[in-house]
Scaffold this motif. Structure first.
Motif, PDB file in Angstrom:
ATOM      1  N   ALA A  77       0.823  -1.212   0.000  1.00 17.11           N
ATOM      2  CA  ALA A  77       0.000   0.000   0.000  1.00 17.11           C
ATOM      3  C   ALA A  77       0.860   1.266   0.000  1.00 17.11           C
ATOM      4  CB  ALA A  77      -0.922  -0.004   1.216  1.00 17.11           C
ATOM      5  N   GLU A  78       2.046   1.178   0.585  1.00 15.03           N
ATOM      6  CA  GLU A  78       2.932   2.346   0.702  1.00 15.03           C
ATOM      7  C   GLU A  78       3.831   2.537  -0.511  1.00 15.03           C
ATOM      8  OE1 GLU A  78       2.665   4.174   3.597  1.00 15.03           O
ATOM      9  OE2 GLU A  78       1.046   2.764   4.066  1.00 15.03           O
ATOM     10  N   LEU A  79       3.914   1.535  -1.383  1.00 18.97           N
ATOM     11  CA  LEU A  79       4.929   1.556  -2.440  1.00 18.97           C
ATOM     12  C   LEU A  79       4.455   2.111  -3.772  1.00 18.97           C
ATOM     13  CD1 LEU A  79       6.670  -1.837  -1.609  1.00 18.97           C
ATOM     14  CD2 LEU A  79       7.464   0.475  -1.056  1.00 18.97           C
ATOM     15  N   GLY A  80       3.157   2.187  -3.995  1.00 29.44           N
ATOM     16  CA  GLY A  80       2.642   2.811  -5.204  1.00 29.44           C
ATOM     17  C   GLY A  80       2.546   1.879  -6.408  1.00 29.44           C
ATOM     18  N   ASP A  81       2.108   2.464  -7.511  1.00 31.92           N
ATOM     19  CA  ASP A  81       1.786   1.703  -8.717  1.00 31.92           C
ATOM     20  C   ASP A  81       2.995   1.265  -9.535  1.00 31.92           C
ATOM     21  OD1 ASP A  81      -0.882   1.946  -8.062  1.00 31.92           O
ATOM     22  OD2 ASP A  81      -1.199   3.694  -9.365  1.00 31.92           O
ATOM     23  N   ASP A  82       4.176   1.790  -9.235  1.00 29.97           N
ATOM     24  CA  ASP A  82       5.368   1.396  -9.981  1.00 29.97           C
ATOM     25  C   ASP A  82       5.973   0.094  -9.465  1.00 29.97           C
ATOM     26  OD1 ASP A  82       5.217   3.628 -11.607  1.00 29.97           O
ATOM     27  OD2 ASP A  82       6.460   4.843 -10.269  1.00 29.97           O
ATOM     28  N   VAL A  83       5.383  -0.430  -8.382  1.00 38.93           N
ATOM     29  CA  VAL A  83       5.903  -1.639  -7.742  1.00 38.93           C
ATOM     30  C   VAL A  83       4.841  -2.730  -7.789  1.00 38.93           C
ATOM     31  CG1 VAL A  83       6.777  -2.619  -5.580  1.00 38.93           C
ATOM     32  CG2 VAL A  83       7.326  -0.247  -6.189  1.00 38.93           C
ATOM     33  N   VAL A  84       5.283  -3.935  -8.109  1.00 36.84           N
ATOM     34  CA  VAL A  84       4.404  -5.107  -8.035  1.00 36.84           C
ATOM     35  C   VAL A  84       5.060  -6.106  -7.089  1.00 36.84           C
ATOM     36  CG1 VAL A  84       5.404  -6.225 -10.096  1.00 36.84           C
ATOM     37  CG2 VAL A  84       3.106  -6.826  -9.365  1.00 36.84           C
ATOM     38  N   ILE A  85       4.248  -6.656  -6.189  1.00 36.17           N
ATOM     39  CA  ILE A  85       4.745  -7.666  -5.270  1.00 36.17           C
ATOM     40  C   ILE A  85       4.121  -9.003  -5.648  1.00 36.17           C
ATOM     41  CG2 ILE A  85       4.892  -8.448  -2.872  1.00 36.17           C
ATOM     42  CD1 ILE A  85       4.941  -5.528  -2.023  1.00 36.17           C
ATOM     43  N   LEU A  86       4.992  -9.945  -5.972  1.00 41.20           N
ATOM     44  CA  LEU A  86       4.576 -11.284  -6.391  1.00 41.20           C
ATOM     45  C   LEU A  86       4.957 -12.267  -5.295  1.00 41.20           C
ATOM     46  CD1 LEU A  86       6.088 -11.141 -10.000  1.00 41.20           C
ATOM     47  CD2 LEU A  86       3.787 -10.455  -9.280  1.00 41.20           C
ATOM     48  N   THR A  87       4.021 -13.095  -4.881  1.00 40.80           N
ATOM     49  CA  THR A  87       4.321 -14.175  -3.951  1.00 40.80           C
ATOM     50  C   THR A  87       4.267 -15.469  -4.742  1.00 40.80           C
ATOM     51  OG1 THR A  87       3.517 -13.052  -1.980  1.00 40.80           O
ATOM     52  CG2 THR A  87       3.538 -15.450  -1.912  1.00 40.80           C
ATOM     53  N   VAL A  88       5.382 -16.199  -4.723  1.00 39.75           N
ATOM     54  CA  VAL A  88       5.497 -17.442  -5.476  1.00 39.75           C
ATOM     55  C   VAL A  88       5.560 -18.612  -4.507  1.00 39.75           C
ATOM     56  CG1 VAL A  88       6.963 -18.780  -7.063  1.00 39.75           C
ATOM     57  CG2 VAL A  88       6.689 -16.302  -7.389  1.00 39.75           C
ATOM     58  N   SER A  89       4.738 -19.634  -4.782  1.00 43.27           N
ATOM     59  CA  SER A  89       4.797 -20.894  -4.031  1.00 43.27           C
ATOM     60  C   SER A  89       4.401 -22.017  -4.986  1.00 43.27           C
ATOM     61  CB  SER A  89       3.850 -20.869  -2.830  1.00 43.27           C
ATOM     62  OG  SER A  89       2.494 -20.980  -3.238  1.00 43.27           O
ATOM     63  N   VAL A  90       4.547 -23.245  -4.534  1.00 41.28           N
ATOM     64  CA  VAL A  90       4.091 -24.374  -5.361  1.00 41.28           C
ATOM     65  C   VAL A  90       2.670 -24.778  -5.004  1.00 41.28           C
ATOM     66  CG1 VAL A  90       6.381 -25.273  -5.898  1.00 41.28           C
ATOM     67  CG2 VAL A  90       5.182 -26.107  -3.894  1.00 41.28           C
ATOM     68  N   ASP A  91       1.999 -24.000  -4.150  1.00 43.15           N
ATOM     69  CA  ASP A  91       0.594 -24.263  -3.860  1.00 43.15           C
ATOM     70  C   ASP A  91      -0.200 -24.207  -5.160  1.00 43.15           C
ATOM     71  OD1 ASP A  91       0.762 -24.282  -0.945  1.00 43.15           O
ATOM     72  OD2 ASP A  91       1.046 -22.116  -1.057  1.00 43.15           O
ATOM     73  N   LEU A  92      -1.237 -25.005  -5.248  1.00 43.70           N
ATOM     74  CA  LEU A  92      -2.107 -24.936  -6.418  1.00 43.70           C
ATOM     75  C   LEU A  92      -2.813 -23.581  -6.456  1.00 43.70           C
ATOM     76  CD1 LEU A  92      -3.725 -28.486  -6.286  1.00 43.70           C
ATOM     77  CD2 LEU A  92      -2.022 -27.662  -7.913  1.00 43.70           C
ATOM     78  N   PRO A  93      -3.113 -23.069  -7.647  1.00 48.03           N
ATOM     79  CA  PRO A  93      -3.803 -21.779  -7.739  1.00 48.03           C
ATOM     80  C   PRO A  93      -5.106 -21.737  -6.927  1.00 48.03           C
ATOM     81  CG  PRO A  93      -2.978 -22.405  -9.888  1.00 48.03           C
ATOM     82  CD  PRO A  93      -2.743 -23.596  -8.975  1.00 48.03           C
ATOM     83  N   PHE A  94      -5.830 -22.860  -6.852  1.00 43.93           N
ATOM     84  CA  PHE A  94      -7.064 -22.912  -6.044  1.00 43.93           C
ATOM     85  C   PHE A  94      -6.754 -22.573  -4.593  1.00 43.93           C
ATOM     86  CE2 PHE A  94      -7.800 -26.630  -8.967  1.00 43.93           C
ATOM     87  CZ  PHE A  94      -8.758 -26.018  -9.760  1.00 43.93           C
ATOM     88  N   ALA A  95      -5.708 -23.213  -4.059  1.00 44.86           N
ATOM     89  CA  ALA A  95      -5.329 -23.011  -2.657  1.00 44.86           C
ATOM     90  C   ALA A  95      -4.872 -21.574  -2.435  1.00 44.86           C
ATOM     91  CB  ALA A  95      -4.234 -23.993  -2.252  1.00 44.86           C
ATOM     92  N   GLN A  96      -4.121 -21.022  -3.390  1.00 47.68           N
ATOM     93  CA  GLN A  96      -3.670 -19.640  -3.261  1.00 47.68           C
ATOM     94  C   GLN A  96      -4.872 -18.687  -3.216  1.00 47.68           C
ATOM     95  OE1 GLN A  96      -0.996 -19.228  -6.626  1.00 47.68           O
ATOM     96  NE2 GLN A  96       0.791 -19.654  -5.348  1.00 47.68           N
ATOM     97  N   ALA A  97      -5.831 -18.886  -4.115  1.00 48.82           N
ATOM     98  CA  ALA A  97      -7.009 -18.015  -4.168  1.00 48.82           C
ATOM     99  C   ALA A  97      -7.831 -18.141  -2.884  1.00 48.82           C
ATOM    100  CB  ALA A  97      -7.862 -18.351  -5.386  1.00 48.82           C
ATOM    101  N   ARG A  98      -7.999 -19.355  -2.395  1.00 49.32           N
ATOM    102  CA  ARG A  98      -8.750 -19.573  -1.161  1.00 49.32           C
ATOM    103  C   ARG A  98      -8.061 -18.868   0.002  1.00 49.32           C
ATOM    104  NH1 ARG A  98      -7.213 -22.064   2.697  1.00 49.32           N
ATOM    105  NH2 ARG A  98      -5.776 -23.402   1.585  1.00 49.32           N
ATOM    106  N   TRP A  99      -6.731 -19.055   0.103  1.00 51.91           N
ATOM    107  CA  TRP A  99      -5.975 -18.446   1.188  1.00 51.91           C
ATOM    108  C   TRP A  99      -6.065 -16.922   1.121  1.00 51.91           C
ATOM    109  CZ3 TRP A  99      -2.034 -15.019   1.732  1.00 51.91           C
ATOM    110  CH2 TRP A  99      -1.512 -14.901   3.029  1.00 51.91           C
ATOM    111  N   CYS A 100      -5.876 -16.338  -0.056  1.00 61.13           N
ATOM    112  CA  CYS A 100      -5.938 -14.881  -0.205  1.00 61.13           C
ATOM    113  C   CYS A 100      -7.307 -14.352   0.202  1.00 61.13           C
ATOM    114  CB  CYS A 100      -5.628 -14.464  -1.644  1.00 61.13           C
ATOM    115  SG  CYS A 100      -3.888 -14.590  -2.063  1.00 61.13           S
ATOM    116  N   ASP A 113       4.089 -22.139  -8.892  1.00 58.50           N
ATOM    117  CA  ASP A 113       5.187 -22.843  -9.573  1.00 58.50           C
ATOM    118  C   ASP A 113       4.913 -24.355  -9.603  1.00 58.50           C
ATOM    119  OD1 ASP A 113       7.695 -22.902 -10.866  1.00 58.50           O
ATOM    120  OD2 ASP A 113       8.821 -22.982  -8.986  1.00 58.50           O
ATOM    121  N   HIS A 114       3.632 -24.739  -9.427  1.00 57.92           N
ATOM    122  CA  HIS A 114       3.313 -26.165  -9.247  1.00 57.92           C
ATOM    123  C   HIS A 114       3.492 -27.018 -10.509  1.00 57.92           C
ATOM    124  CE1 HIS A 114      -0.527 -25.390 -11.238  1.00 57.92           C
ATOM    125  NE2 HIS A 114      -0.701 -26.690 -11.287  1.00 57.92           N
TER     126      HIS A 114
END
Length: 172
Positions: A77-100, A113-114
């Motif tokens: 929230a403090e870094l602005g639109d010029d920054v993107v933060i990516l979290t990478v794991s081998v969790d399935l996309p379903f699990a990532q979406a549920r967790w988020c 990265d599954h």
């Protein structure tokens, strides 16, 4: 032949083997293909011109990974639109979406990265024994050069959040 690195990381004190190179600041960031969801894939070029903070976690469903992702979501929230933060794991996309959804994560982009573990191999974080990606942080500038790299030596430890955020802010 795939490079294997031993003696550089542990899980609860037990040695693990990392597959891939040990990247360092100044290196060109390797390209990657990660799953955004079941059908959509993204690569480094999808974030062209942005400052990228890549937060790598073994699994979002563990305490340190949860805390790490929440912390970077707050920082985003403090870094602005010029920054993107990516979290990478081998969790399935379903699990990532549920967790988020459950965690209220709305600023960090989770990528999986599954399928091929190619991100893990390219960035030197794939754990041979577990087929998980080792906790690490990469900051990549607008020209896809690595400016900050942190490989944790113990999977259960937290990264240096302040140093990673400072590295991003230096690029703004």
């Amino acid at each position: 032949m795939t490079q294997e690195r031993t003696g550089v990381a542990t899980l609860k004190g037990s040695p693990i083997t990392l597959i891939g190179p040990a990247l360092k600041a100044g290196d060109q960031a390797p390209d990657f293909v990660l799953s955004k969801n079941l059908v959509e894939e993204v690569s480094l070029s999808d974030y062209a011109g942005k400052i990228k903070l890549i937060s790598v976690v073994p699994s979002l469903d563990t305490g340190v990974c949860d805390a790490q992702t929440r912390r970077f979501n707050t920082e985003a929230a403090e870094l602005g639109d010029d920054v993107v933060i990516l979290t990478v794991s081998v969790d399935l996309p379903f699990a990532q979406a549920r967790w988020c959804g459950a965690a209220g994560i709305d600023r960090v982009i989770t990528l999986s990265d599954h399928k091929t573990a190619s991100f893990g191999e390219a960035y030197g974080v794939l754990i041979k024994e577990l087929r998980l990606d080792m906790r690490s942080i990469f900051v990549i500038d607008q020209n896809d050069k690595l400016t900050y790299v942190e490989y944790l030596s113990e999977m259960g430890e937290h990264p240096n959040y302040e140093a990673a955020i400072a590295a991003v802010k230096e690029l703004l």
